[in-house]
Motif scaffolding. Sequence first.
Motif, PDB file in Angstrom:
ATOM      1  N   VAL A 126       0.836  -1.209   0.000  1.00  0.00           N
ATOM      2  CA  VAL A 126       0.000   0.000   0.000  1.00  0.00           C
ATOM      3  C   VAL A 126       0.870   1.257   0.000  1.00  0.00           C
ATOM      4  O   VAL A 126       0.592   2.208  -0.743  1.00  0.00           O
ATOM      5  CB  VAL A 126      -0.983  -0.006   1.196  1.00  0.00           C
ATOM      6  CG1 VAL A 126      -1.694   1.327   1.344  1.00  0.00           C
ATOM      7  CG2 VAL A 126      -1.985  -1.145   1.060  1.00  0.00           C
ATOM      8  N   PHE A 127       1.937   1.256   0.810  1.00  0.00           N
ATOM      9  CA  PHE A 127       2.838   2.414   0.831  1.00  0.00           C
ATOM     10  C   PHE A 127       3.392   2.704  -0.567  1.00  0.00           C
ATOM     11  O   PHE A 127       3.384   3.842  -1.019  1.00  0.00           O
ATOM     12  CB  PHE A 127       4.008   2.202   1.798  1.00  0.00           C
ATOM     13  CG  PHE A 127       3.664   2.310   3.257  1.00  0.00           C
ATOM     14  CD1 PHE A 127       2.570   3.022   3.697  1.00  0.00           C
ATOM     15  CD2 PHE A 127       4.466   1.686   4.206  1.00  0.00           C
ATOM     16  CE1 PHE A 127       2.271   3.122   5.052  1.00  0.00           C
ATOM     17  CE2 PHE A 127       4.179   1.784   5.561  1.00  0.00           C
ATOM     18  CZ  PHE A 127       3.076   2.503   5.983  1.00  0.00           C
ATOM     19  N   LEU A 128       3.869   1.662  -1.240  1.00  0.00           N
ATOM     20  CA  LEU A 128       4.489   1.894  -2.549  1.00  0.00           C
ATOM     21  C   LEU A 128       3.465   2.232  -3.623  1.00  0.00           C
ATOM     22  O   LEU A 128       3.725   3.093  -4.480  1.00  0.00           O
ATOM     23  CB  LEU A 128       5.334   0.689  -2.966  1.00  0.00           C
ATOM     24  CG  LEU A 128       6.672   0.554  -2.257  1.00  0.00           C
ATOM     25  CD1 LEU A 128       7.453  -0.631  -2.808  1.00  0.00           C
ATOM     26  CD2 LEU A 128       7.511   1.822  -2.369  1.00  0.00           C
ATOM     27  N   LEU A 129       2.313   1.587  -3.609  1.00  0.00           N
ATOM     28  CA  LEU A 129       1.294   1.912  -4.614  1.00  0.00           C
ATOM     29  C   LEU A 129       0.769   3.335  -4.431  1.00  0.00           C
ATOM     30  O   LEU A 129       0.560   4.061  -5.410  1.00  0.00           O
ATOM     31  CB  LEU A 129       0.152   0.908  -4.561  1.00  0.00           C
ATOM     32  CG  LEU A 129       0.472  -0.483  -5.091  1.00  0.00           C
ATOM     33  CD1 LEU A 129      -0.725  -1.403  -4.944  1.00  0.00           C
ATOM     34  CD2 LEU A 129       0.930  -0.422  -6.541  1.00  0.00           C
TER      35      LEU A 129
ATOM     36  N   PHE B 197       1.015   9.168  -6.070  1.00  0.00           N
ATOM     37  CA  PHE B 197       1.482  10.532  -5.850  1.00  0.00           C
ATOM     38  C   PHE B 197       2.497  10.943  -6.911  1.00  0.00           C
ATOM     39  O   PHE B 197       2.507  12.088  -7.366  1.00  0.00           O
ATOM     40  CB  PHE B 197       2.090  10.687  -4.456  1.00  0.00           C
ATOM     41  CG  PHE B 197       1.086  10.608  -3.332  1.00  0.00           C
ATOM     42  CD1 PHE B 197      -0.183  11.150  -3.466  1.00  0.00           C
ATOM     43  CD2 PHE B 197       1.417   9.988  -2.143  1.00  0.00           C
ATOM     44  CE1 PHE B 197      -1.111  11.084  -2.426  1.00  0.00           C
ATOM     45  CE2 PHE B 197       0.502   9.921  -1.098  1.00  0.00           C
ATOM     46  CZ  PHE B 197      -0.763  10.472  -1.234  1.00  0.00           C
ATOM     47  N   MET B 198       3.357  10.012  -7.305  1.00  0.00           N
ATOM     48  CA  MET B 198       4.358  10.325  -8.329  1.00  0.00           C
ATOM     49  C   MET B 198       3.685  10.633  -9.659  1.00  0.00           C
ATOM     50  O   MET B 198       4.096  11.555 -10.371  1.00  0.00           O
ATOM     51  CB  MET B 198       5.331   9.148  -8.468  1.00  0.00           C
ATOM     52  CG  MET B 198       6.585   9.481  -9.228  1.00  0.00           C
ATOM     53  SD  MET B 198       7.560  10.746  -8.413  1.00  0.00           S
ATOM     54  CE  MET B 198       7.732  11.889  -9.754  1.00  0.00           C
TER      55      MET B 198
ATOM     56  N   HIS C 299       8.387   4.028 -10.500  1.00  0.00           N
ATOM     57  CA  HIS C 299       7.353   3.040 -10.837  1.00  0.00           C
ATOM     58  C   HIS C 299       7.958   1.650 -11.031  1.00  0.00           C
ATOM     59  O   HIS C 299       7.300   0.645 -10.764  1.00  0.00           O
ATOM     60  CB  HIS C 299       6.567   3.470 -12.072  1.00  0.00           C
ATOM     61  CG  HIS C 299       5.687   4.658 -11.829  1.00  0.00           C
ATOM     62  ND1 HIS C 299       4.816   4.746 -10.754  1.00  0.00           N
ATOM     63  CD2 HIS C 299       5.538   5.807 -12.519  1.00  0.00           C
ATOM     64  CE1 HIS C 299       4.174   5.905 -10.811  1.00  0.00           C
ATOM     65  NE2 HIS C 299       4.606   6.559 -11.869  1.00  0.00           N
ATOM     66  N   MET C 300       9.214   1.580 -11.486  1.00  0.00           N
ATOM     67  CA  MET C 300       9.882   0.288 -11.582  1.00  0.00           C
ATOM     68  C   MET C 300      10.005  -0.338 -10.184  1.00  0.00           C
ATOM     69  O   MET C 300       9.799  -1.537 -10.018  1.00  0.00           O
ATOM     70  CB  MET C 300      11.274   0.426 -12.204  1.00  0.00           C
ATOM     71  CG  MET C 300      12.031  -0.886 -12.278  1.00  0.00           C
ATOM     72  SD  MET C 300      13.821  -0.715 -12.447  1.00  0.00           S
ATOM     73  CE  MET C 300      14.279   0.047 -10.909  1.00  0.00           C
ATOM     74  N   CYS C 301      10.326   0.489  -9.188  1.00  0.00           N
ATOM     75  CA  CYS C 301      10.401  -0.023  -7.812  1.00  0.00           C
ATOM     76  C   CYS C 301       9.046  -0.576  -7.376  1.00  0.00           C
ATOM     77  O   CYS C 301       8.969  -1.629  -6.735  1.00  0.00           O
ATOM     78  CB  CYS C 301      10.861   1.074  -6.851  1.00  0.00           C
ATOM     79  SG  CYS C 301      12.572   1.588  -7.087  1.00  0.00           S
TER      80      CYS C 301
ATOM     81  N   LEU D 224       5.548  -5.367  -6.571  1.00  0.00           N
ATOM     82  CA  LEU D 224       4.308  -6.077  -6.914  1.00  0.00           C
ATOM     83  C   LEU D 224       4.580  -7.500  -7.384  1.00  0.00           C
ATOM     84  O   LEU D 224       3.691  -8.354  -7.340  1.00  0.00           O
ATOM     85  CB  LEU D 224       3.521  -5.309  -7.979  1.00  0.00           C
ATOM     86  CG  LEU D 224       2.812  -4.065  -7.477  1.00  0.00           C
ATOM     87  CD1 LEU D 224       2.149  -3.327  -8.629  1.00  0.00           C
ATOM     88  CD2 LEU D 224       1.800  -4.404  -6.396  1.00  0.00           C
ATOM     89  N   LEU D 225       5.784  -7.770  -7.825  1.00  0.00           N
ATOM     90  CA  LEU D 225       6.186  -9.137  -8.156  1.00  0.00           C
ATOM     91  C   LEU D 225       6.711  -9.865  -6.918  1.00  0.00           C
ATOM     92  O   LEU D 225       6.394 -11.036  -6.697  1.00  0.00           O
ATOM     93  CB  LEU D 225       7.263  -9.133  -9.246  1.00  0.00           C
ATOM     94  CG  LEU D 225       6.845  -8.569 -10.604  1.00  0.00           C
ATOM     95  CD1 LEU D 225       8.063  -8.427 -11.507  1.00  0.00           C
ATOM     96  CD2 LEU D 225       5.779  -9.429 -11.244  1.00  0.00           C
TER      97      LEU D 225
END
Length: 174
Positions: free
Chosen positions: A47-50, A55-56, A157-159, A164-165
């Motif tokens: 959730v933090f990264l998504l 935001f990005m 977004h790559m991160c 996500l994988l």
Amino acid sequence: MWIIIFLELITFGMALVAFVYYGSENTAVFHQSRMELNTVFGAVNTVFLLTSGFFMANAVHYFKENEIKKSSAFFKWAMLGGFLFLALKSVEYYHKIESGISLDTNMFYTFYWLLTGFHVIHVIIGLVILGWTNYGMVKKDSDTKIEDVEASASFWHMCDLIWLLLFPILYLFF
């Protein structure tokens, strides 16, 4: 930037294929080890990264609209998501180390530490890129171009994509 992203995705992809292969060879060890992971931590970090990625995307949008202050605010929100990810991952790592779980525990944990550690390094690099790009666009007489903002967003977004994988393969399968 796209060459770097492509190479990173291939590298992580090969490591994940190896993880699945070794997991199919040692299903009991991989299953037991996976059960020791904190799936709530993994889900919250997702959730933090998504959210950070959202935001990005907004930061890029507002930069294109020449609304630099709004873009900068979204850069900072995106970075906050990255820092929260790192903070929670640090807590998770601390618990693993305190439990005596290391790179040498078993093959599952060898992959766990290498894959998540490599991802953490990418998040740190991404935060440096976002910070540098944000600094460049808000300084007086900025020469930051949309290509700079989009390149930093692409790396970020790559991160997200890599996590996500990693999350379902490490935390949910086996």
